[in-house]
Scaffold this motif. Structure first.
Motif: not given
Length: 222
Positions: A168-194
């Motif tokens: 749950a986030r209150d600091d992501l502009a793309g979500l805060n400003l959306s008037e449509r159902p919106a979500a942000l996917v962080e697919c994984g960690n690019m600094r994790n070797a696997t």
């Protein structure tokens, strides 16, 4: 003669985070823009990369394109917030405006994280507390569906942020400003070797795209 109105075609806006030209346009992307909740944020950022140098913006763009092809084949009208990976922006407020203008049934922002090397897993962010009706139950249902899509595809939930794959986030502009159902996917960690290894291959990116598409289609009742 009676004619029936054809059903409205579902619309999904895919928002691949960042852009390839951002790194060479510091003044443009550092300009502050509205971010919702009375705040401002920089227009955009450069994103992260794997330790080997594969950039997040390229990963995001490729996964979004792959996801879009899957959704289009299912009869969904797909709108992208950007159609190239060598430009600047658009700013975070402009990305939200694209989803609003398209009257999207779902807005899915695609990213990858840059956390500590030992951290792993995906998480899905949604706006909370909600600022409008779409950010309430509709956005939460979208986030839940995306979590299920990724988990069902075998991706692990994040072990360093959120709970059960949700954040749950209150600091992501793309979500805060959306008037449509919106979500942000962080697919994984690019600094994790696997995870970096998977993200750096076409096959890995296709798996992410299929999982995101499956979650989106489930949300749409398809």
């Amino acid at each position: 003669m009676h004619t029936s109105t054809p059903p409205r075609q579902a619309v999904v806006v895919l928002d691949p985070g960042h852009n390839g030209g951002n790194a060479s346009a510091a003044a443009a992307i550092n300009r502050h823009v509205p971010a919702g909740r009375g705040r401002t944020k920089p227009c955009n950022t450069t994103g992260t990369s794997t330790d080997a140098g594969y950039p997040e913006h390229a990963f995001n763009f490729d996964v979004a394109q792959r996801t879009g092809r899957i959704l289009s084949a299912e009869g969904i009208r797909v709108v992208f917030t950007r159609d190239a990976d060598d430009e600047v922006g658009p700013c975070v407020d402009e990305r939200a405006a694209i989803g609003n203008a398209a009257e999207a049934d779902a807005v899915v922002s695609i990213h990858a994280d840059g956390a500590a090397a030992g951290a792993r897993g995906f998480h899905v962010a949604y706006s909370a507390p909600p600022l409008n009706t779409a950010q309430g139950q509709p956005a939460r249902r979208l986030a839940d569906a995306l979590v299920s899509g990724l988990a069902d595809a075998g991706f692990p939930v994040a072990d360093y942020i959120g709970a059960a794959g949700l954040s749950a986030r209150d600091d992501l502009a793309g979500l805060n400003l959306s008037e449509r159902p919106a979500a942000l996917v962080e697919c994984g960690n690019m600094r994790n070797a696997t995870e970096a290894a998977a993200m750096s291959t076409p096959e890995g990116r296709q798996r992410y795209a299929e999982a995101i598409a499956a979650g989106t289609l489930d949300f749409l009742g398809r």
